[in-house]
Design an enzyme around this catalytic site. Structure first.
Site, mmCIF file in Angstrom:
data_model
loop_
_atom_site.group_PDB
_atom_site.id
_atom_site.type_symbol
_atom_site.label_atom_id
_atom_site.label_comp_id
_atom_site.label_asym_id
_atom_site.label_seq_id
_atom_site.Cartn_x
_atom_site.Cartn_y
_atom_site.Cartn_z
ATOM 1 N N ILE A 171 -9.128 0.574 4.865
ATOM 2 C CA ILE A 171 -9.370 0.895 6.280
ATOM 3 C C ILE A 171 -8.107 0.595 7.087
ATOM 4 O O ILE A 171 -7.591 -0.527 7.061
ATOM 5 C CB ILE A 171 -10.513 0.017 6.861
ATOM 6 C CG1 ILE A 171 -11.813 0.165 6.072
ATOM 7 C CG2 ILE A 171 -10.714 0.319 8.356
ATOM 8 C CD1 ILE A 171 -12.630 1.386 6.360
ATOM 9 N N TYR A 172 -7.649 1.591 7.820
ATOM 10 C CA TYR A 172 -6.547 1.380 8.749
ATOM 11 C C TYR A 172 -6.848 1.976 10.135
ATOM 12 O O TYR A 172 -6.886 1.262 11.142
ATOM 13 C CB TYR A 172 -5.233 1.975 8.210
ATOM 14 C CG TYR A 172 -4.199 2.157 9.286
ATOM 15 C CD1 TYR A 172 -3.692 1.045 9.972
ATOM 16 C CD2 TYR A 172 -3.769 3.422 9.687
ATOM 17 C CE1 TYR A 172 -2.776 1.207 11.013
ATOM 18 C CE2 TYR A 172 -2.857 3.580 10.721
ATOM 19 C CZ TYR A 172 -2.369 2.477 11.383
ATOM 20 O OH TYR A 172 -1.483 2.624 12.406
ATOM 21 N N ASP A 176 0.831 -1.208 0.000
ATOM 22 C CA ASP A 176 0.000 0.000 0.000
ATOM 23 C C ASP A 176 0.871 1.266 0.000
ATOM 24 O O ASP A 176 1.893 1.325 0.699
ATOM 25 C CB ASP A 176 -0.867 -0.059 1.273
ATOM 26 C CG ASP A 176 -1.918 1.013 1.354
ATOM 27 O OD1 ASP A 176 -2.377 1.485 0.305
ATOM 28 O OD2 ASP A 176 -2.305 1.359 2.501
ATOM 29 N N HIS A 177 0.455 2.271 -0.746
ATOM 30 C CA HIS A 177 1.157 3.575 -0.789
ATOM 31 C C HIS A 177 2.662 3.421 -0.955
ATOM 32 O O HIS A 177 3.440 3.977 -0.167
ATOM 33 C CB HIS A 177 0.879 4.404 0.472
ATOM 34 C CG HIS A 177 -0.511 4.950 0.534
ATOM 35 N ND1 HIS A 177 -0.956 5.949 -0.306
ATOM 36 C CD2 HIS A 177 -1.564 4.610 1.315
ATOM 37 C CE1 HIS A 177 -2.229 6.205 -0.024
ATOM 38 N NE2 HIS A 177 -2.622 5.406 0.949
ATOM 39 N N ASP A 218 2.323 5.078 -5.506
ATOM 40 C CA ASP A 218 1.673 6.339 -5.171
ATOM 41 C C ASP A 218 2.591 7.512 -5.491
ATOM 42 O O ASP A 218 3.457 7.876 -4.713
ATOM 43 C CB ASP A 218 1.285 6.349 -3.684
ATOM 44 C CG ASP A 218 0.553 7.626 -3.303
ATOM 45 O OD1 ASP A 218 0.366 8.488 -4.183
ATOM 46 O OD2 ASP A 218 0.168 7.757 -2.124
ATOM 47 N N GLY A 245 -10.869 5.270 4.395
ATOM 48 C CA GLY A 245 -12.223 4.812 4.717
ATOM 49 C C GLY A 245 -12.636 5.036 6.169
ATOM 50 O O GLY A 245 -13.829 5.190 6.459
ATOM 51 N N SER A 246 -11.664 5.090 7.085
ATOM 52 C CA SER A 246 -12.008 5.179 8.515
ATOM 53 C C SER A 246 -12.826 6.422 8.834
ATOM 54 O O SER A 246 -12.558 7.512 8.304
ATOM 55 C CB SER A 246 -10.727 5.217 9.361
ATOM 56 O OG SER A 246 -10.091 3.972 9.314
ATOM 57 N N GLY A 266 -6.942 8.932 8.199
ATOM 58 C CA GLY A 266 -7.023 9.229 9.628
ATOM 59 C C GLY A 266 -8.427 9.649 10.027
ATOM 60 O O GLY A 266 -9.364 9.554 9.233
HETATM 61 P P1 13P Z 1 -7.713 5.284 7.020
HETATM 62 O O1 13P Z 1 -6.572 5.174 7.983
HETATM 63 O O2 13P Z 1 -8.336 6.660 7.044
HETATM 64 O O3 13P Z 1 -8.717 4.190 7.186
HETATM 65 O O4 13P Z 1 -7.099 5.136 5.549
HETATM 66 C C1 13P Z 1 -6.588 3.882 5.166
HETATM 67 C C2 13P Z 1 -5.906 3.944 3.851
HETATM 68 O O5 13P Z 1 -6.287 4.672 2.947
HETATM 69 C C3 13P Z 1 -4.757 3.058 3.631
HETATM 70 O O6 13P Z 1 -4.226 3.171 2.354
HETATM 71 ZN ZN ZN Z 2 -4.499 5.248 1.662
#
Ligand code: 13P
Ligand code: ZN
Length: 278
Positions: free
Chosen positions: A227-228, A81-82, A103, A206-207, A175
């Site tokens: 979601i993280y 990711d990223h 990214d 998404g969070s 975040g």
């Molecule tokens: P959040 O931490 O806002 O859920 O974002 C997660 C994300 O986009 C990971 O790539």
């Molecule tokens: Zn992200």
């Protein structure tokens, strides 16, 4: 089993659901996220983000992801990711991640295209799918530096790079939304992007975006939601909830809470429309 993302995201696009992308940062989190997918018997995307290198480096994350992904009873897409360092992304594609994100969304359009193109060429030779980002999903910690995705730029980007899926910016950010509660999303822009592009669309940040908002983005064509923060925060809260007798008891409670939240998001994203064999 470990799988590549293409068929799963295509089915999601055709049937109107999204696959959850859950970031993991240790063995407790990956176990809990996978337990949710296995309980529901649904595919899942488990992701390591380059920005989490301090918590867990790429080697450890890859070893964990391969180990748990291979023995899983459900399809697991192991995603990088990223990735902002192209060499690291290539290394990941060559060494076991089944899906990668390059990214370069904070760079110029031309640089984003050139960087993405080189990753697409490299990854496709190895059967790995590539996600890129156009527009920019920012972070909410200070002032939000997001840039909405323009339809024309996204179309040109897809044509020039041949990327497999695209992260679009329509009002979410990474975040929690400290200053303004649940975000107002630009559904019209999402709809226009969905109509203009024929590749799967990804929603980052998404969070805390509001379940109704998220479900609506899925109904309008988002096929992967990341979601993280919500998972990390619920794990922290679980650890602080009571005076535990011992560490394993606390870790178990953290896993239970992460799993419950992950199961909830499968519902929000309508992932249960997924059908094996399609
Ligand atoms: P959040 O931490 O806002 O859920 O974002 C997660 C994300 O986009 C990971 O790539
Ligand atoms: Zn992200």
């Amino acid at each position: 089993m470990l799988v590549t993302s293409k068929l799963y995201l295509e089915q999601a696009r055709n049937k109107g659901f999204a696959l959850p992308h859950f970031n993991y940062w240790d063995s407790n989190s990956i176990r809990a996220e996978l337990a949710a997918a296995e309980k529901l018997n649904l595919p899942v995307i488990l992701a390591w983000a380059q920005k989490h290198s301090a918590e867990i480096n790429i080697y450890d994350a890859l070893a964990l992801g391969k180990y748990y992904g291979e023995k899983a009873s459900v399809p697991v897409i192991l995603h990088l990711d990223h990735g902002t360092d192209p060499d690291l992304v290539k290394w990941g594609a060559a060494n076991g991640f089944t899906s990668v994100m390059i990214d370069a969304s904070d760079k110029s359009f031309e640089e984003n295209v050139a960087t993405t193109k080189s990753i697409v060429e490299y990854a496709h030779q190895r059967g790995v799918n590539v996600e890129a980002e156009i527009g920019h999903v920012g972070t909410n910690s200070t002032e939000d530096n997001s840039n909405y995705t323009e339809v024309d730029a996204a179309t040109a980007f897809q044509n020039e790079t041949q990327v497999d899926s695209l992260a679009v910016s329509i009002g979410t950010s990474h975040g929690v939304y400290k200053h303004h509660g649940i975000p107002k999303l630009n559904f019209e822009r999402l709809q226009a992007l969905r109509e203009a592009l024929n590749i799967p669309l990804v929603l980052h940040g998404g969070s805390s975006s509001g379940d109704e908002n998220l479900t609506k983005t899925v109904e309008l064509g988002v096929t992967k939601v990341n979601i993280y923060t919500d998972l990390a925060n619920i794990s922290l809260k679980a650890a602080q909830e009571k005076p535990f007798e011992n560490e394993p008891e606390m870790a178990e409670h953290q896993r239970d809470e992460i799993q419950n939240l992950a199961e909830h998001y499968f519902g929000v994203f309508k992932t249960n429309k997924y059908q094996y064999g399609d």
